[in-house]
Design a protein around this motif. Structure first.
Motif, mmCIF file in Angstrom:
data_model
loop_
_atom_site.group_PDB
_atom_site.id
_atom_site.type_symbol
_atom_site.label_atom_id
_atom_site.label_comp_id
_atom_site.label_asym_id
_atom_site.label_seq_id
_atom_site.Cartn_x
_atom_site.Cartn_y
_atom_site.Cartn_z
ATOM 1 N N HIS A 537 -45.928 31.234 12.112
ATOM 2 C CA HIS A 537 -45.931 30.556 13.413
ATOM 3 C C HIS A 537 -45.329 31.457 14.500
ATOM 4 C CE1 HIS A 537 -45.660 27.264 16.297
ATOM 5 N NE2 HIS A 537 -44.402 27.665 16.539
ATOM 6 N N ASN A 538 -44.211 32.130 14.179
ATOM 7 C CA ASN A 538 -43.576 33.024 15.152
ATOM 8 C C ASN A 538 -44.501 34.179 15.515
ATOM 9 O OD1 ASN A 538 -41.287 31.489 15.169
ATOM 10 N ND2 ASN A 538 -40.159 32.760 13.701
ATOM 11 N N ALA A 539 -45.168 34.738 14.494
ATOM 12 C CA ALA A 539 -46.095 35.847 14.756
ATOM 13 C C ALA A 539 -47.248 35.396 15.638
ATOM 14 C CB ALA A 539 -46.624 36.395 13.427
ATOM 15 N N ASN A 540 -47.751 34.196 15.362
ATOM 16 C CA ASN A 540 -48.850 33.664 16.179
ATOM 17 C C ASN A 540 -48.395 33.442 17.624
ATOM 18 O OD1 ASN A 540 -51.540 32.604 16.493
ATOM 19 N ND2 ASN A 540 -50.640 30.567 16.600
ATOM 20 N N THR A 541 -47.143 32.944 17.784
ATOM 21 C CA THR A 541 -46.602 32.722 19.136
ATOM 22 C C THR A 541 -46.497 34.033 19.898
ATOM 23 O OG1 THR A 541 -45.340 30.817 18.378
ATOM 24 C CG2 THR A 541 -44.628 31.849 20.439
ATOM 25 N N ALA A 567 -46.656 16.540 31.989
ATOM 26 C CA ALA A 567 -46.366 15.688 30.828
ATOM 27 C C ALA A 567 -47.331 15.977 29.673
ATOM 28 C CB ALA A 567 -46.440 14.217 31.232
ATOM 29 N N ASP A 568 -48.624 16.246 30.003
ATOM 30 C CA ASP A 568 -49.602 16.518 28.947
ATOM 31 C C ASP A 568 -49.260 17.809 28.215
ATOM 32 O OD1 ASP A 568 -52.474 15.262 30.857
ATOM 33 O OD2 ASP A 568 -50.865 14.237 29.751
ATOM 34 N N VAL A 569 -48.926 18.850 28.998
ATOM 35 C CA VAL A 569 -48.583 20.134 28.379
ATOM 36 C C VAL A 569 -47.323 19.995 27.541
ATOM 37 C CG1 VAL A 569 -47.901 22.532 28.833
ATOM 38 C CG2 VAL A 569 -49.693 21.452 30.219
ATOM 39 N N ASN A 575 -45.275 18.415 20.196
ATOM 40 C CA ASN A 575 -45.923 18.126 18.912
ATOM 41 C C ASN A 575 -45.897 19.360 17.988
ATOM 42 O OD1 ASN A 575 -47.511 16.304 17.171
ATOM 43 N ND2 ASN A 575 -49.166 17.782 17.519
ATOM 44 N N GLU A 576 -46.022 20.572 18.624
ATOM 45 C CA GLU A 576 -45.981 21.804 17.836
ATOM 46 C C GLU A 576 -44.623 21.998 17.153
ATOM 47 O OE1 GLU A 576 -48.794 24.334 20.934
ATOM 48 O OE2 GLU A 576 -47.067 25.272 20.013
ATOM 49 N N PHE A 577 -43.562 21.532 17.833
ATOM 50 C CA PHE A 577 -42.216 21.755 17.313
ATOM 51 C C PHE A 577 -41.641 20.525 16.619
ATOM 52 C CE2 PHE A 577 -41.432 25.945 18.814
ATOM 53 C CZ PHE A 577 -42.152 26.071 19.999
ATOM 54 N N ARG A 578 -42.495 19.567 16.282
ATOM 55 C CA ARG A 578 -42.003 18.326 15.688
ATOM 56 C C ARG A 578 -41.244 18.599 14.392
ATOM 57 N NH1 ARG A 578 -46.686 14.334 14.542
ATOM 58 N NH2 ARG A 578 -47.129 15.997 13.044
ATOM 59 N N ASP A 579 -41.809 19.462 13.517
ATOM 60 C CA ASP A 579 -41.148 19.736 12.234
ATOM 61 C C ASP A 579 -39.811 20.446 12.425
ATOM 62 O OD1 ASP A 579 -44.293 20.453 10.511
ATOM 63 O OD2 ASP A 579 -43.269 18.554 10.944
ATOM 64 N N LYS A 580 -39.777 21.416 13.349
ATOM 65 C CA LYS A 580 -38.526 22.140 13.587
ATOM 66 C C LYS A 580 -37.457 21.224 14.152
ATOM 67 C CE LYS A 580 -40.216 26.838 14.178
ATOM 68 N NZ LYS A 580 -40.164 28.051 15.035
ATOM 69 N N LEU A 581 -37.853 20.322 15.045
ATOM 70 C CA LEU A 581 -36.889 19.370 15.614
ATOM 71 C C LEU A 581 -36.330 18.468 14.528
ATOM 72 C CD1 LEU A 581 -38.830 18.459 18.873
ATOM 73 C CD2 LEU A 581 -36.625 19.617 18.777
ATOM 74 N N LEU A 612 -39.419 28.494 25.834
ATOM 75 C CA LEU A 612 -38.119 27.942 26.229
ATOM 76 C C LEU A 612 -37.636 26.879 25.255
ATOM 77 C CD1 LEU A 612 -38.667 27.759 30.083
ATOM 78 C CD2 LEU A 612 -37.377 29.447 28.795
ATOM 79 N N ILE A 613 -38.549 26.013 24.785
ATOM 80 C CA ILE A 613 -38.145 24.981 23.815
ATOM 81 C C ILE A 613 -37.810 25.634 22.480
ATOM 82 C CG2 ILE A 613 -38.954 22.981 22.507
ATOM 83 C CD1 ILE A 613 -40.542 22.141 24.986
ATOM 84 N N SER A 614 -38.579 26.679 22.106
ATOM 85 C CA SER A 614 -38.284 27.400 20.867
ATOM 86 C C SER A 614 -36.878 28.005 20.915
ATOM 87 C CB SER A 614 -39.325 28.496 20.641
ATOM 88 O OG SER A 614 -38.999 29.270 19.496
ATOM 89 N N ASN A 615 -36.520 28.597 22.064
ATOM 90 C CA ASN A 615 -35.177 29.166 22.220
ATOM 91 C C ASN A 615 -34.110 28.084 22.140
ATOM 92 O OD1 ASN A 615 -35.842 31.813 22.394
ATOM 93 N ND2 ASN A 615 -35.794 31.932 24.610
#
Length: 707
Positions: A537-541, A567-569, A575-581, A612-615
């Motif tokens: 996932h990190n490599a893809n990002t 809000a849509d974005v 949703n992409e970070f649901r598992d990490k959260l 930014l959310i990943s950080n």
């Protein structure tokens, strides 16, 4: 008849004992230290120990009882001088010379505020000569700095700066941080006074940091006081707004710093420092129109100055109080304060105090219809103002003016003589003048034709040469354009290959990992799959970030939509970070209006929010909150976390082409290029990003439009 030496010494000792008794009444809070030092004085078996104890006690009580301190210092001088006339071993000779130098130095400081700079300079030079002879570096450095004070007070700025730097070099050699900070602060104050505000601020800021590192509160107060003075008297050098707004902001900054300085002086129990700072706080409140607070602080300052018998401070503060109460309409009370200031100014012969006192007394007398008194004060004010001007400069100016006038007159006489001679010559040459004129005109005409022809020929040659150069440059530019076009096409092909041939396998690998992770019941295998999935996932990002950045940089194509719904974005990214959260038990709180739009392509905003959310997830501790907000009036987006935060040094490296990535709270790793790419992409669409952070308190990123 005068006293002989023995009688004089006895009388002096009696006076000394009287001063020591007086200290018993005035310095109750310091009884233990004072008693210890007095015991050393009484029980000293050798004059070296006596002199050292006398100096130590004098320095200890100086700020509370300066007159008593001077008596002790004079006793030191008497004893040390007497012993230096006798044969001494090297060690005793050094001690007597050293305490003698310090005693002269401290007495000079005393006279600096009472008898003026000239009297102080005599003692400072004596101290410098002795300390230089015995190579007592600490005393030498102090002497140099105090001599710098004298020259600065006398208006000799360059000499003052020279002595400050000499003192600083010695302090650096003996590694004395607080003394180095003191020198830096004095240099900063000097630069501020000369109008070099940024230079002055830098020196004062260095001084404050050095004092803080050395845990020296009085030193911190000294440096911060210089910064506050700059804001109060000179303004903020970095403010670019309207003059009124900058002045208001500068006064508020000055007041905030002065109040902090006051706390430091109170903690240090320094009456002089408290008095001086209260007077400056009063001046700010008066400028802001808060006369009640101005009076309270100025009155507090006056009481303290009178308590420590500081006549300069008493005179200046009394003059300030006179102005404050006059503004309040209390004319009679203003006259009382102004008379006190005038008295102090006359005793000290201080033109600054006399001018201030005479100026306010003039206003008071005018209010009281005492026009004779007002006229006298007007004359005194003008006299004092003139006395503050440099007399030498005025004399030089008059001398120069006289020289100029003399030269003008001499030049005028010379011209008249030349004209007279030329008239006589003209009479003799008038007969042949016409013939010479015709001949000269013919020659000039011929010469002019040659000059014009030469100029035209050179212009033609220059034009030919320029055309040749232009043709050559055009050919080179055309070749360079073709090379750039080929390179551009090559870049398009390269990034197309990367986009299709690398992204496809990564996405496929991600799908396969998710399928195995969901179907496998082996916990150990699931953990490995989860770690591999995170890396993929990190490599893809990173690949997506680089491709988007490249797309914007080399114009591989344009985005179809130039606006998106925030809000849509945000929902897509969340949703992409649901598992990490869920893994770190983090809560992503969104304050986003459903209809809010921002003029950025959705792909660009997705990349920005994803990074930014990943950080925020990476540097947040388990169970914390992450907040995503949008402010409609300003059109700004903020992402705030409450995690590890950053040091100022780390904060300064953000958004720069420096690959540097720290591990997260669970040892997560990254490549360090995300924030730089985000800032570059946002800049392409007239947006920018800033960050605020405090160590252990979290970080706030803000995205906003560039106006």
């Amino acid at each position: 008849m005068g006293l002989n030496f023995k009688q004089h010494t006895t009388a002096f000792n009696r006076y000394l004992i009287g001063c020591l008794c007086l200290m018993n009444l005035t310095l109750h809070a310091q009884d233990e230290v004072i008693d210890s030092l007095k015991l050393k004085i009484k029980t000293a078996k050798h004059d070296t120990a006596l002199c050292m104890a006398l100096n130590e006690l004098a320095e200890y009580i100086y700020h509370q009882a300066p007159d008593s301190a001077v008596v002790l210092l004079q006793k030191t001088i008497q004893v040390a001088t007497k012993n230096l006339k006798k044969p001494q071993d090297k060690n005793s000779q050094f001690i007597f010379s050293d305490v003698l130098a310090w005693a002269y130095l401290d007495i000079g400081v005393y006279h600096q505020s009472r008898k003026g700079p000239d009297e102080a300079l005599k003692y400072f030079k004596k101290a410098l000569a002795i300390s230089t002879e015995i190579d007592s570096k600490a005393c030498m450095a102090n002497c140099l700095v105090d001599i710098g004070h004298v020259y600065y007070r006398k208006g000799h700025v360059l000499q003052a700066l020279e002595y400050y730097h000499k003192g600083l070099k010695i302090y650096e050699k003996i590694d004395s941080p607080s003394s180095m900070a003191y020198c830096l602060g004095n240099i900063g104050n000097l630069y501020v006074a000369q109008g070099e505000l940024e230079n002055g601020f830098n020196y004062l800021n260095r001084s404050a940091k050095m004092y803080e590192k050395d845990n020296n509160n009085p030193g911190v107060a000294f440096a911060l006081n210089g910064i506050a003075d700059m804001y109060n008297e000179k303004g903020n050098p970095t403010c670019k707004r309207l003059k009124e707004e900058c002045t208001k902001e500068s006064k508020e900054k000055a007041l905030t710093i002065y109040l902090r300085v006051l706390d430091l002086w109170i903690e240090d129990q320094s009456k002089g420092g408290i008095a001086k700072t209260c007077r400056k706080i009063a001046s700010v409140y008066r400028d802001q129109g808060n006369l009640e607070k101005a009076f309270n602080y100025a009155n507090r300052s006056l009481v303290l100055y009178e308590l420590i018998k500081n006549r300069d401070g008493t005179g200046e503060t009394a003059s300030m109080l006179a102005n404050i109460v006059f503004d309040q309409g209390k004319v009679n009370l203003a006259e009382t304060y102004a008379d006190k200031a005038m008295k102090m100014g006359e005793i000290l012969g201080n033109p600054h105090i006399l001018q201030a006192a005479s100026t306010i007394l003039k206003k008071i007398y005018q209010k009281q219809n005492n026009y004779k008194g007002a006229l006298e004060m007007q004359e005194l004010s003008i006299k004092m103002r003139d006395s503050l001007n440099n007399e030498t400069t005025r004399k030089i100016s008059i001398k120069k003016q006289f020289a100029v006038e003399y030269e003008k007159q001499a030049e005028k006489d010379s011209i008249l003589n030349v004209i007279k001679i030329e008239k006589e010559q003209f009479k003799h040459e008038q007969a042949i003048g016409k013939q010479r004129l015709y001949t000269t005109c013919g020659i000039l005409g011929f010469v002019l034709m040659l000059v014009v022809a030469t100029i035209l020929f050179r212009a033609f040659k220059a034009k030919q040469k320029a055309n040749t150069i232009i043709t050559q440059q055009s050919a080179k530019i055309e070749i360079a354009n073709k090379d750039l076009e080929r390179q551009h096409l090559l870049n398009q092909k390269i990034f197309s290959v990367i986009s299709h041939d690398f992204r496809g396998p990564i996405l496929s690998l991600n799908l396969v990992l998710n399928k195995f992770k969901n179907n496998s019941e082996d916990e150990k295998l699931n953990k490995y799959l989860k770690d591999i999935g995170t890396s993929v996932h990190n490599a893809n990002t990173v690949l997506n970030n680089l491709l988007s950045w490249a797309k914007a940089e080399i114009n591989l194509g344009s985005y179809d939509q130039l606006t998106c719904v925030v809000a849509d974005v945000a929902a897509k990214v969340a949703n992409e970070f649901r598992d990490k959260l869920e893994d770190k038990k983090l809560e992503l709180i969104q304050h986003l209006p459903d209809s809010a739009q921002i003029p950025i392509p959705s792909d660009i905003l997705t990349i920005a929010l994803r990074n930014l959310i990943s950080n925020a997830i990476k540097f947040s501790n388990t169970g914390q909150k992450i907040e995503l907000s949008y402010d409609e009036p300003s059109g700004t987006i903020t992402i705030a976390d409450h995690g590890l935060g950053m040091t100022p040094e780390k904060l300064n490296l953000l958004f720069k082409q420096q690959v540097s990535s720290d591990a997260g709270t669970q040892k997560e790793q990254g490549f360090g290029m995300g924030l730089y790419i985000v800032s570059e992409l946002l800049y392409k669409y007239n947006y920018t990003i800033t960050a605020q952070s405090k160590l252990t308190e979290g970080t706030i990123f803000t995205i906003f439009g560039i106006k």
